[in-house]
Design a protein around this motif. Structure first.
Motif, mmCIF file in Angstrom:
data_model
loop_
_atom_site.group_PDB
_atom_site.id
_atom_site.type_symbol
_atom_site.label_atom_id
_atom_site.label_comp_id
_atom_site.label_asym_id
_atom_site.label_seq_id
_atom_site.Cartn_x
_atom_site.Cartn_y
_atom_site.Cartn_z
ATOM 1 N N GLU A 112 -6.287 3.851 -8.457
ATOM 2 C CA GLU A 112 -6.593 4.189 -7.060
ATOM 3 C C GLU A 112 -5.981 3.168 -6.105
ATOM 4 O O GLU A 112 -6.230 1.973 -6.212
ATOM 5 N N GLY A 113 -5.131 3.658 -5.213
ATOM 6 C CA GLY A 113 -4.644 2.818 -4.118
ATOM 7 C C GLY A 113 -3.455 1.928 -4.423
ATOM 8 O O GLY A 113 -3.075 1.118 -3.580
ATOM 9 N N PHE A 173 0.841 -1.195 0.000
ATOM 10 C CA PHE A 173 0.000 0.000 0.000
ATOM 11 C C PHE A 173 0.880 1.250 0.000
ATOM 12 O O PHE A 173 2.049 1.207 0.413
#
Lengths: 422, 467
Positions: A277-278, A188
């Motif tokens: 995203e992410g 992440f």
């Protein structure tokens, strides 16, 4: 870098150059059960220099590394050797990207905390995810990385980006007399205690299920479901065949216009991207400094574009997209409630999905599966799947729920017929 | 070519740094590496000559104080050593609340030893011009052999490794080299396209370059046959494994499971089976950098422990595991010389080196003749370990069908073996008297930490699920 450029200019044979510098600082913790075994820190700089030489209507290049220890005389010797090598390389000439400048930080909250405190918080989230005495994390590795990439070339390109990312490698384990484990790797670029805890808690549930999973007396004959990590693995194999290098070297199994899904199914639409995203792999430019251009490579099940690097894009006369690190896949038609209407065999944890495009194969060993017989769901283990890739793709259905899994953003689940459970 | 003059010049500074750090830590060591890797490649449309990505030059400091271990990786140890020692201590400092949650390590043996090791290397005898010409020639030879070859690739991946290990009582240095030479073709037969490869390898460039041209006819024949390969009908079969697949089984089925850092974490079922039967009584298995000669054959490991030959399975009984310094310290055992790092930037783990089954007494032809219907399996594609639960997945590049005791011309590809490790190992019923260690591979731990390994052994007769 300035010093390297000054010395490069002493070599008239060098028609262009690229210098790529990656500075990495990391803080890493390694736990055995709940005890801290090792703490590591790194502080390193990797500098690689590419020299380009035009000769006999051809272009050659050669790459070498420069270290903190490299003296000026060693640097001159390295450049001279690289020039000699480049003069022996007879490639078609191409232009390096020119003129662009950029200096940005990829958004992240990771730099806001001291690395050792962040590592502690990540560890806390991971250990808090287990609330049962039979559950444990027998091993946990946490990496907090800060990476600064800086690329310059002789055409005036000067780009840098700073990114943060974290990686958690955890071994969720369930012990009740005997003991089983699963493997978890979670990346992440933005830290959330709740997200990390939820991710590990999900794996704790799965490892508990693996403990109680049984080998079926009769193998199910039904729809096979793959989850996001395996869908990503499959699609990276397929889109790899659409890369400019594969196409230029005539080793691509697919060409533009191929229909990958000759059947009544959810048609794949896949876009290669610089950012999703992410994802921890998000980037603004590739290793040549080329600004990344999102590119649709599969549209409604048909291959429509190739993608890839500056050099091979020019060789093929194609748009230069850059080496795109992420993938976005359009949602499908299957809802969560649709899933409950028919039997399915969901591959939850695999040794590694095996895809062989040349031999039209998809399969692999399944460490944990859920078999839903239409009324109840049971955990199974000790089984494999196997099928013909082309036949499976022609039956594909995708869920409407979208998730991010590392460098993939797309449907949570993919449903295939014509894959056998064996 | 010889040991790195740069590392040689750093001995004094390293000792100074160790002296400073020893004021705060009971165990201090520094591993310094200087790896020079090169790649030469030619294919139908492009060529390249560059340094390889495995090149590196740096230092890793390892510290212990009776509790947890600390490591610091850097590419620069110049400057005032007291300042650097303080920077290192600050960099590896842990959050206060974790201080009481560290492991307790046993005393680390740091027996006095000063020794230099060097293996002959002939890379300097070859100019860049000779090497690219070699690759171009192999590529041209391959393209001329069959019009169905749409691309031919020849690559040379060679490197020299200099490592210097210094602790309070030890000063070790080693220099060695390795080359993997590879020829590969992309072969199209109608709509079907396949890839096939052959390779040679040695510590000497002269040997690898002499061997590769001899493999080209075999490569093209294999590509042709693979282009006719059919999918296998899934099922459980009697199989003969070639040395590559034997090695893959040794590596994935049991090698990872006896890496003793997995014992510490209770991640390996093997921990409970030391002294017990885990394989057929005719099985003997080894690992060690000194157990065979290959890409994984060093003189001392990244913890400064001398290379060894560890017998893992003796007559079917598990007798030993393999360990790095940290896990051995935790277990209170002697390290076996298996502490390896992907690079100076990464942690040392217990890792395999050369992993293989010993040869047996059976003749390969008798083994094939003993099978009514089955397959002979060839060439490693990939594998995945599961040391806790002893599941296994190994993928072979291809298999050849055996019918009524004879090898046919029926190729199947790919072939994925899976099952339960003890079932597989206890099914071994014949072991050939031929033996080969394949010296050119690499292996990850989980999905990272790649190191160079070899594996191999004789041909085995096993019963296994194929798909």
């Amino acid at each position: 870098m300035k010093h390297i450029i000054e010395i490069l200019k002493e070599f008239p044979e060098v028609c262009n150059y690229k210098i790529s510098q990656v500075q990495t600082s990391s803080y890493e913790t390694f736990f055995v059960h709940k005890q801290l075994e090792t703490v590591r820190a790194t502080d390193t700089t990797d500098t690689s220099v590419t020299v380009y030489v035009l000769h006999d209507g051809k272009m050659g290049d050669s790459v070498f590394s420069v270290y903190a220890s490299t003296t000026e005389s060693e640097l001159r010797a390295k450049i001279a050797l690289a020039v000699e090598k480049a003069q022996l390389v007879n490639n078609q000439p191409y232009d390096l990207p020119a003129g662009e400048t950029l200096c940005e930080q990829i958004p992240s909250n990771i730099g806001e905390m001291e690395p050792k405190e962040l590592a502690k918080e990540i560890a806390r989230a991971c250990f808090d995810a287990n609330d049962h005495p039979n559950g444990s994390l027998n091993a946990l590795e946490i990496f907090v990385n800060k990476v600064r990439v800086h690329i310059v070339n002789g055409n005036g390109l000067d780009k840098c980006e700073q990114k943060y990312n974290c990686m958690v490698e955890a071994i969720p384990t369930w012990t009740d007399g005997e003991s089983v484990e699963l493997y978890e790797c979670y990346n992440f670029s933005t830290f959330s205690y709740d997200d990390v805890k939820a991710e590990i808690a999900g794996k704790m549930q799965e490892v508990r299920d693996r403990y109680y999973a049984t080998k079926p007396q009769i193998n199910p004959n039904c729809t096979v479901v793959l989850n996001a990590p395996e869908i990503a693995s499959l699609l990276w194999e397929i889109t790899g065949e659409l890369g400019y290098v594969s196409v230029y070297s005539h080793s691509n199994a697919y060409k533009k216009g191929d229909n990958l899904q000759d059947g009544d199914c959810d048609k794949l639409t896949v876009t290669m991207c610089g950012k999703i995203e992410g994802s921890h792999r998000n980037s603004l430019f590739d290793g040549d400094g080329v600004t990344l251009q999102d590119t649709v490579v599969i549209q409604d099940g048909v291959t429509v574009n190739y993608y890839g690097s500056n050099r091979f894009g020019q060789y093929l006369g194609e748009k230069v997209t850059g080496m795109l690190p992420c993938m976005q896949v359009s949602a499908g038609s299957v809802t969560e409630s649709d899933l409950q209407k028919e039997p399915y065999f969901e591959c939850v944890s695999m040794s590694g999905l095996q895809v062989d495009i040349y031999n039209d194969y998809i399969g692999g060993e399944v460490r944990l599966a859920y078999y839903f017989d239409g009324t109840k769901k049971v955990a199974l283990t000790g089984i494999s799947i196997s099928g013909k890739l082309s036949e499976a793709l022609a039956t594909l259905r995708l869920t409407d729920k979208i998730v991010t899994s590392n460098s993939y953003r797309g449907p949570h689940r993919a449903l295939f017929d014509k894959i056998a459970v064996i | 070519m010889h040991f790195s003059s740069y590392l040689d010049s750093k001995r004094g500074e390293i000792k100074e740094l160790i002296k400073e750090l020893s004021k705060s830590f009971s165990y201090v060591s520094v591993l310094a590496t200087d790896v020079k890797a090169s790649l030469v490649n030619a294919n139908r449309r492009t060529s390249s000559m560059s340094e390889g990505s495995a090149s590196e030059c740096g230092f890793v400091v390892k510290l212990n104080n009776g509790r947890g271990f600390y490591e610091y990786s850097t590419d620069d140890i110049s400057g005032d050593k007291a300042t650097l020692a303080q920077k290192i201590a600050n960099s590896v400092a842990i959050s206060q609340s974790l201080c009481d949650d560290q492991i307790t390590a046993n005393d680390i043996a740091d027996e006095p030893l000063v020794q230099s090791f060097e293996r002959p290397c002939d890379f300097d005898n070859y100019s860049p011009k000779q090497l690219i010409a070699f690759c171009e020639d192999i590529k041209d030879q391959l393209l001329a052999k069959d019009e169905n070859i749409v691309n031919a690739i020849c690559g040379l991946n060679y490197f020299t490794i200099s490592k210097l290990f210094i602790s309070k009582n030890k000063e070790l240095d080693q220099f060695y080299s390795w080359i993997n030479a590879t020829a590969m073709v992309v072969y199209r037969n109608g709509e079907k396209m396949v890839m096939a490869r052959e390779g040679s390898y040695s510590n000497l460039m002269s040997e690898a370059l002499a061997e590769l041209p001899k493999l080209l006819d075999k490569l093209v024949h294999k590509a042709n046959r693979l282009s006719h390969a059919k999918p296998i009908v899934p099922g459980v079969y009697d199989c003969i494994t070639d040395p590559s697949i034997t090695g893959l089984i040794a590596h994935e089925a049991f090698g990872h499971g006896v890496e003793m850092d997995q014992f510490v974490k209770d991640r390996a079922l093997a921990k409970q089976y030391v002294g017990k039967y885990v394989a057929s009584p005719i099985c003997n298995m080894h690992d060690g950098a000194a157990a065979a000669f290959s890409t994984a054959s060093y003189f001392f490991d990244d913890d400064g422990v001398l290379a060894q030959d560890t017998q893992i399975i003796k007559d079917g009984i598990l007798v030993n595991g393999i360990s790095d310094l940290t896990s051995a310290s935790e277990l209170g055992t002697a390290p076996t010389g298996n502490g390896r790092r992907q690079s100076y930037k990464r942690k040392a783990y217990s890792r395999m080196t050369n992993t293989f089954f010993e040869a047996g007494t059976d003749k390969l032809e008798d083994m094939i003749a003993s099978i009514k219907h089955g397959y002979m399996l060839f060439e490693t594609d990939n594998g995945m370990e599961d040391p806790k639960n002893w599941q296994i997945q190994c993928t072979a590049q291809y298999g050849i069908e055996i019918v009524d005791g004879k090898l046919t011309d029926n190729y199947v590809a790919p072939v994925v073996m899976s099952g339960y490790v003890p079932d597989l190992l206890k099914s071994i019923s014949m072991i050939s008297d031929q033996f080969k260690v394949i010296g050119s591979g690499s292996c990850g731990k989980g999905y990272k930490e790649w190191v160079r390994v070899s594996d191999g052994g004789p041909a085995l007769k096993v019963k296994v699920k194929l798909a």
